[in-house]
Design a protein around this motif. Sequence first.
Motif, PDB file in Angstrom:
ATOM      1  N   PRO A 189       0.085-104.995 -12.900  1.00  0.00           N
ATOM      2  CA  PRO A 189      -0.305-104.718 -11.511  1.00  0.00           C
ATOM      3  C   PRO A 189      -1.662-104.046 -11.399  1.00  0.00           C
ATOM      4  O   PRO A 189      -2.397-104.272 -10.426  1.00  0.00           O
ATOM      5  CB  PRO A 189       0.819-103.800 -11.005  1.00  0.00           C
ATOM      6  N   MET A 196      -4.799-105.640  -9.373  1.00  0.00           N
ATOM      7  CA  MET A 196      -5.398-104.844  -8.308  1.00  0.00           C
ATOM      8  C   MET A 196      -6.910-104.748  -8.478  1.00  0.00           C
ATOM      9  O   MET A 196      -7.673-104.888  -7.516  1.00  0.00           O
ATOM     10  CB  MET A 196      -4.802-103.435  -8.304  1.00  0.00           C
ATOM     11  N   PHE A 212      -3.947-103.044  -0.878  1.00  0.00           N
ATOM     12  CA  PHE A 212      -3.494-104.234  -1.596  1.00  0.00           C
ATOM     13  C   PHE A 212      -2.258-103.957  -2.443  1.00  0.00           C
ATOM     14  O   PHE A 212      -1.298-104.732  -2.444  1.00  0.00           O
ATOM     15  CB  PHE A 212      -4.611-104.776  -2.488  1.00  0.00           C
ATOM     16  N   LEU A 213      -2.269-102.839  -3.159  1.00  0.00           N
ATOM     17  CA  LEU A 213      -1.191-102.571  -4.107  1.00  0.00           C
ATOM     18  C   LEU A 213       0.133-102.295  -3.401  1.00  0.00           C
ATOM     19  O   LEU A 213       1.203-102.680  -3.908  1.00  0.00           O
ATOM     20  CB  LEU A 213      -1.569-101.389  -5.007  1.00  0.00           C
ATOM     21  N   ARG A 251       1.291-105.754  -2.740  1.00  0.00           N
ATOM     22  CA  ARG A 251       1.494-106.550  -3.951  1.00  0.00           C
ATOM     23  C   ARG A 251       2.808-106.210  -4.640  1.00  0.00           C
ATOM     24  O   ARG A 251       3.552-107.107  -5.075  1.00  0.00           O
ATOM     25  CB  ARG A 251       0.322-106.323  -4.916  1.00  0.00           C
ATOM     26  N   TYR A 289       5.705-107.654  -2.586  1.00  0.00           N
ATOM     27  CA  TYR A 289       5.739-109.114  -2.715  1.00  0.00           C
ATOM     28  C   TYR A 289       6.219-109.532  -4.100  1.00  0.00           C
ATOM     29  O   TYR A 289       7.079-110.413  -4.233  1.00  0.00           O
ATOM     30  CB  TYR A 289       4.346-109.691  -2.455  1.00  0.00           C
ATOM     31  N   GLN A 290       5.682-108.902  -5.152  1.00  0.00           N
ATOM     32  CA  GLN A 290       6.038-109.293  -6.510  1.00  0.00           C
ATOM     33  C   GLN A 290       7.495-109.004  -6.812  1.00  0.00           C
ATOM     34  O   GLN A 290       8.168-109.794  -7.494  1.00  0.00           O
ATOM     35  CB  GLN A 290       5.136-108.562  -7.510  1.00  0.00           C
ATOM     36  N   SER A 323       5.705-100.268 -11.318  1.00  0.00           N
ATOM     37  CA  SER A 323       4.569-100.565 -10.449  1.00  0.00           C
ATOM     38  C   SER A 323       4.333 -99.447  -9.442  1.00  0.00           C
ATOM     39  O   SER A 323       3.191 -99.173  -9.057  1.00  0.00           O
ATOM     40  CB  SER A 323       4.802-101.888  -9.708  1.00  0.00           C
ATOM     41  N   MET A 377       2.724-115.673  -0.197  1.00  0.00           N
ATOM     42  CA  MET A 377       1.702-114.679  -0.516  1.00  0.00           C
ATOM     43  C   MET A 377       0.610-114.659   0.549  1.00  0.00           C
ATOM     44  O   MET A 377       0.204-113.604   1.033  1.00  0.00           O
ATOM     45  CB  MET A 377       1.082-114.968  -1.891  1.00  0.00           C
ATOM     46  N   LEU A 423      -1.385-109.858   2.094  1.00  0.00           N
ATOM     47  CA  LEU A 423      -1.462-108.931   0.975  1.00  0.00           C
ATOM     48  C   LEU A 423      -2.847-108.326   0.834  1.00  0.00           C
ATOM     49  O   LEU A 423      -2.990-107.120   0.588  1.00  0.00           O
ATOM     50  CB  LEU A 423      -1.087-109.644  -0.338  1.00  0.00           C
ATOM     51  N   PHE A 424      -3.865-109.147   0.969  1.00  0.00           N
ATOM     52  CA  PHE A 424      -5.220-108.691   0.625  1.00  0.00           C
ATOM     53  C   PHE A 424      -6.225-108.870   1.760  1.00  0.00           C
ATOM     54  O   PHE A 424      -7.425-108.787   1.534  1.00  0.00           O
ATOM     55  CB  PHE A 424      -5.716-109.435  -0.624  1.00  0.00           C
TER      56      PHE A 424
END
Length: 255
Positions: free
Chosen positions: A38, A42, A64-65, A68, A71-72, A117, A179, A184-185
Amino acid sequence: MFETWDEKWFLLKQLVKRDFTTKYKESFLGIIWSFLNPLLIMIIFTVIFSVLFRREIRNFPVYFLTARIIYQFFVDATGGAMRSIRANRSILTKIFVPRYMFAISSICYEFINFLISLIILFGVMIVTGEHFHLMMFASIIPFIFLIIMIFGVGLILAVLNTYFSDIGHFYSIFALILMYASALFYPIEIVPANVQAIFTLNPLYIAISCFRDAIMYHVFPDILSLMYLAVFSVMLFGVGFLLFRIHEKKLVLQL
Protein backbone atom coordinates in the motif's frame (compact mmCIF):
# COMPACT_ATOMS: atom_id res chain seq x y z
CA MET A 1 -17.33 -33.00 12.43
CA PHE A 2 -16.76 -29.29 13.14
CA GLU A 3 -20.23 -28.91 14.64
CA THR A 4 -19.46 -27.03 17.86
CA TRP A 5 -18.34 -23.39 18.03
CA ASP A 6 -14.98 -24.41 19.52
CA GLU A 7 -14.34 -26.74 16.60
CA LYS A 8 -15.36 -24.09 14.09
CA TRP A 9 -13.17 -21.48 15.78
CA PHE A 10 -10.22 -23.88 15.68
CA LEU A 11 -10.88 -24.56 11.99
CA LEU A 12 -11.10 -20.84 11.22
CA LYS A 13 -7.76 -20.14 12.90
CA GLN A 14 -6.10 -22.99 11.01
CA LEU A 15 -7.46 -21.81 7.67
CA VAL A 16 -6.31 -18.22 8.21
CA LYS A 17 -2.91 -19.46 9.36
CA ARG A 18 -2.68 -21.64 6.26
CA ASP A 19 -3.46 -18.68 4.01
CA PHE A 20 -0.65 -16.64 5.57
CA THR A 21 1.81 -19.52 5.35
CA THR A 22 0.93 -20.20 1.72
CA LYS A 23 1.21 -16.56 0.66
CA TYR A 24 4.55 -15.82 2.28
CA LYS A 25 6.22 -19.25 2.10
CA GLU A 26 8.34 -18.46 -0.97
CA SER A 27 8.37 -14.68 -0.59
CA PHE A 28 11.71 -12.99 0.06
CA LEU A 29 10.15 -10.02 1.87
CA GLY A 30 7.47 -12.10 3.58
CA ILE A 31 4.91 -10.17 5.59
CA ILE A 32 6.90 -6.95 5.04
CA TRP A 33 5.37 -6.86 1.57
CA SER A 34 1.95 -6.29 3.17
CA PHE A 35 3.39 -3.03 4.54
CA LEU A 36 5.26 -2.07 1.38
CA ASN A 37 2.46 -2.74 -1.09
CA PRO A 38 0.00 0.00 0.00
CA LEU A 39 2.88 2.37 0.68
CA LEU A 40 4.42 1.97 -2.79
CA ILE A 41 1.05 2.29 -4.51
CA MET A 42 0.34 5.45 -2.53
CA ILE A 43 3.71 6.96 -3.53
CA ILE A 44 3.12 6.18 -7.21
CA PHE A 45 -0.38 7.66 -7.22
CA THR A 46 0.79 10.67 -5.23
CA VAL A 47 3.56 11.43 -7.71
CA ILE A 48 1.18 11.11 -10.66
CA PHE A 49 -2.06 12.63 -9.43
CA SER A 50 -1.09 15.11 -6.72
CA VAL A 51 0.19 17.38 -9.49
CA LEU A 52 -3.16 17.22 -11.31
CA PHE A 53 -5.27 17.69 -8.18
CA ARG A 54 -2.94 19.71 -5.96
CA ARG A 55 -5.48 22.53 -5.60
CA GLU A 56 -8.58 20.40 -5.24
CA ILE A 57 -7.30 17.88 -2.68
CA ARG A 58 -5.67 18.67 0.63
CA ASN A 59 -3.08 16.10 1.71
CA PHE A 60 -3.42 13.82 -1.30
CA PRO A 61 -1.50 10.85 0.26
CA VAL A 62 -4.01 10.55 3.11
CA TYR A 63 -6.96 11.26 0.80
CA PHE A 64 -5.90 8.46 -1.52
CA LEU A 65 -4.85 5.95 1.13
CA THR A 66 -8.09 6.21 3.14
CA ALA A 67 -9.96 5.19 0.00
CA ARG A 68 -7.41 2.68 -1.27
CA ILE A 69 -7.37 0.50 1.84
CA ILE A 70 -11.18 0.35 1.92
CA TYR A 71 -11.39 -0.49 -1.77
CA GLN A 72 -8.61 -3.08 -1.59
CA PHE A 73 -10.14 -4.76 1.44
CA PHE A 74 -13.50 -5.03 -0.33
CA VAL A 75 -12.08 -6.38 -3.59
CA ASP A 76 -9.58 -8.79 -2.00
CA ALA A 77 -12.01 -10.10 0.63
CA THR A 78 -14.90 -10.65 -1.79
CA GLY A 79 -12.53 -12.09 -4.39
CA GLY A 80 -11.03 -14.48 -1.85
CA ALA A 81 -14.49 -15.60 -0.73
CA MET A 82 -15.47 -16.06 -4.37
CA ARG A 83 -12.58 -18.49 -4.96
CA SER A 84 -12.82 -20.20 -1.57
CA ILE A 85 -14.99 -23.18 -2.57
CA ARG A 86 -13.10 -24.08 -5.74
CA ALA A 87 -9.72 -23.49 -4.09
CA ASN A 88 -10.53 -26.01 -1.36
CA ARG A 89 -12.15 -28.71 -3.48
CA SER A 90 -9.55 -31.27 -2.33
CA ILE A 91 -10.73 -30.88 1.27
CA LEU A 92 -14.44 -30.52 0.57
CA THR A 93 -14.63 -33.68 -1.53
CA LYS A 94 -12.98 -35.81 1.16
CA ILE A 95 -14.38 -34.71 4.52
CA PHE A 96 -17.38 -32.75 5.72
CA VAL A 97 -16.48 -29.17 6.54
CA PRO A 98 -18.97 -26.30 6.76
CA ARG A 99 -18.59 -24.70 3.33
CA TYR A 100 -19.06 -21.16 4.57
CA MET A 101 -15.98 -21.45 6.81
CA PHE A 102 -13.72 -21.15 3.79
CA ALA A 103 -15.39 -17.91 2.69
CA ILE A 104 -15.21 -16.55 6.23
CA SER A 105 -11.53 -17.48 6.59
CA SER A 106 -10.70 -15.66 3.34
CA ILE A 107 -12.43 -12.52 4.61
CA CYS A 108 -10.71 -12.77 8.00
CA TYR A 109 -7.34 -13.15 6.29
CA GLU A 110 -7.93 -9.98 4.25
CA PHE A 111 -9.12 -8.19 7.39
CA ILE A 112 -5.69 -8.79 8.91
CA ASN A 113 -4.12 -7.31 5.78
CA PHE A 114 -6.46 -4.33 6.18
CA LEU A 115 -5.21 -3.79 9.74
CA ILE A 116 -1.64 -3.76 8.40
CA SER A 117 -2.66 -1.17 5.81
CA LEU A 118 -4.28 0.87 8.58
CA ILE A 119 -0.90 1.07 10.30
CA ILE A 120 0.54 2.46 7.07
CA LEU A 121 -2.28 5.03 6.91
CA PHE A 122 -1.59 6.24 10.44
CA GLY A 123 2.11 6.45 9.67
CA VAL A 124 1.45 8.55 6.56
CA MET A 125 -0.86 10.80 8.60
CA ILE A 126 1.95 11.44 11.07
CA VAL A 127 4.52 12.12 8.35
CA THR A 128 2.22 14.49 6.41
CA GLY A 129 1.09 16.36 9.53
CA GLU A 130 -2.52 15.19 9.46
CA HIS A 131 -4.15 15.69 12.86
CA PHE A 132 -5.61 12.83 14.87
CA HIS A 133 -9.01 13.46 16.41
CA LEU A 134 -11.58 11.62 18.50
CA MET A 135 -14.02 11.78 15.60
CA MET A 136 -11.82 9.21 13.86
CA PHE A 137 -13.50 6.54 15.98
CA ALA A 138 -16.72 7.27 14.06
CA SER A 139 -15.09 5.52 11.08
CA ILE A 140 -15.90 2.24 12.83
CA ILE A 141 -19.60 2.68 11.93
CA PRO A 142 -19.26 2.66 8.11
CA PHE A 143 -16.57 0.00 8.42
CA ILE A 144 -18.96 -2.36 10.23
CA PHE A 145 -21.49 -1.92 7.43
CA LEU A 146 -18.71 -2.52 4.91
CA ILE A 147 -17.86 -5.87 6.54
CA ILE A 148 -21.53 -6.89 6.48
CA MET A 149 -21.64 -6.03 2.78
CA ILE A 150 -18.43 -7.97 2.14
CA PHE A 151 -19.85 -11.10 3.74
CA GLY A 152 -23.00 -10.82 1.63
CA VAL A 153 -21.16 -10.22 -1.65
CA GLY A 154 -18.58 -12.89 -0.79
CA LEU A 155 -21.22 -15.58 -0.21
CA ILE A 156 -23.04 -14.66 -3.41
CA LEU A 157 -19.82 -14.83 -5.44
CA ALA A 158 -18.77 -18.10 -3.80
CA VAL A 159 -21.97 -19.75 -5.03
CA LEU A 160 -21.86 -18.21 -8.50
CA ASN A 161 -18.18 -19.03 -9.03
CA THR A 162 -18.79 -22.66 -8.11
CA TYR A 163 -21.41 -23.01 -10.83
CA PHE A 164 -19.79 -20.66 -13.36
CA SER A 165 -15.97 -20.56 -13.33
CA ASP A 166 -15.91 -17.51 -15.63
CA ILE A 167 -17.29 -15.32 -12.85
CA GLY A 168 -13.73 -14.65 -11.71
CA HIS A 169 -12.81 -13.06 -15.05
CA PHE A 170 -15.88 -10.84 -15.03
CA TYR A 171 -15.22 -9.83 -11.44
CA SER A 172 -11.74 -8.61 -12.33
CA ILE A 173 -13.28 -6.26 -14.87
CA PHE A 174 -15.94 -5.22 -12.37
CA ALA A 175 -13.26 -4.45 -9.77
CA LEU A 176 -11.48 -2.14 -12.23
CA ILE A 177 -14.72 -0.30 -13.02
CA LEU A 178 -15.47 -0.08 -9.31
CA MET A 179 -12.11 1.56 -8.66
CA TYR A 180 -12.86 4.41 -11.05
CA ALA A 181 -16.44 4.65 -9.81
CA SER A 182 -15.35 5.11 -6.18
CA ALA A 183 -13.30 8.32 -6.49
CA LEU A 184 -10.17 6.84 -4.98
CA PHE A 185 -7.70 9.33 -6.39
CA TYR A 186 -9.73 12.27 -7.69
CA PRO A 187 -12.25 14.69 -6.19
CA ILE A 188 -15.83 13.88 -7.06
CA GLU A 189 -16.39 17.58 -7.82
CA ILE A 190 -14.66 17.17 -11.19
CA VAL A 191 -17.40 14.73 -12.25
CA PRO A 192 -20.51 16.24 -13.92
CA ALA A 193 -23.39 16.80 -11.51
CA ASN A 194 -25.65 14.24 -13.18
CA VAL A 195 -22.90 11.61 -12.90
CA GLN A 196 -22.28 12.49 -9.25
CA ALA A 197 -25.82 11.32 -8.52
CA ILE A 198 -24.89 7.90 -9.92
CA PHE A 199 -21.80 7.80 -7.68
CA THR A 200 -23.99 8.23 -4.61
CA LEU A 201 -25.71 4.95 -5.52
CA ASN A 202 -22.40 3.09 -5.25
CA PRO A 203 -22.30 1.68 -1.69
CA LEU A 204 -18.52 1.33 -1.77
CA TYR A 205 -18.14 5.02 -2.63
CA ILE A 206 -20.49 5.81 0.27
CA ALA A 207 -18.36 3.69 2.62
CA ILE A 208 -15.20 5.44 1.42
CA SER A 209 -16.77 8.88 1.74
CA CYS A 210 -17.97 8.19 5.29
CA PHE A 211 -14.58 6.74 6.22
CA ARG A 212 -12.84 9.84 4.85
CA ASP A 213 -15.18 12.18 6.71
CA ALA A 214 -14.24 10.63 10.04
CA ILE A 215 -10.54 10.02 9.41
CA MET A 216 -9.50 13.03 7.34
CA TYR A 217 -12.11 15.74 7.80
CA HIS A 218 -12.96 15.02 11.46
CA VAL A 219 -16.72 15.20 10.97
CA PHE A 220 -19.38 12.61 11.70
CA PRO A 221 -20.41 10.78 8.52
CA ASP A 222 -23.61 11.89 6.84
CA ILE A 223 -26.56 10.16 8.50
CA LEU A 224 -28.48 9.56 5.26
CA SER A 225 -25.37 8.05 3.68
CA LEU A 226 -24.92 5.75 6.66
CA MET A 227 -28.57 4.69 6.50
CA TYR A 228 -28.28 3.91 2.80
CA LEU A 229 -25.07 1.95 3.39
CA ALA A 230 -26.66 0.06 6.28
CA VAL A 231 -29.79 -0.93 4.33
CA PHE A 232 -27.81 -1.93 1.24
CA SER A 233 -25.31 -3.97 3.26
CA VAL A 234 -27.95 -5.82 5.28
CA MET A 235 -29.93 -6.60 2.11
CA LEU A 236 -26.83 -7.99 0.38
CA PHE A 237 -25.96 -10.04 3.45
CA GLY A 238 -29.49 -11.44 3.57
CA VAL A 239 -29.39 -12.40 -0.12
CA GLY A 240 -25.93 -13.94 0.24
CA PHE A 241 -26.87 -15.89 3.36
CA LEU A 242 -30.06 -17.31 1.84
CA LEU A 243 -28.40 -18.13 -1.48
CA PHE A 244 -25.54 -19.94 0.23
CA ARG A 245 -27.86 -21.90 2.53
CA ILE A 246 -29.96 -23.03 -0.43
CA HIS A 247 -26.98 -24.20 -2.46
CA GLU A 248 -24.54 -25.21 0.28
CA LYS A 249 -25.11 -28.95 0.00
CA LYS A 250 -24.98 -28.85 -3.80
CA LEU A 251 -21.69 -26.93 -4.09
CA VAL A 252 -19.41 -29.94 -3.68
CA LEU A 253 -21.25 -31.72 -6.49
CA GLN A 254 -20.27 -28.90 -8.83
CA LEU A 255 -16.52 -29.21 -8.15
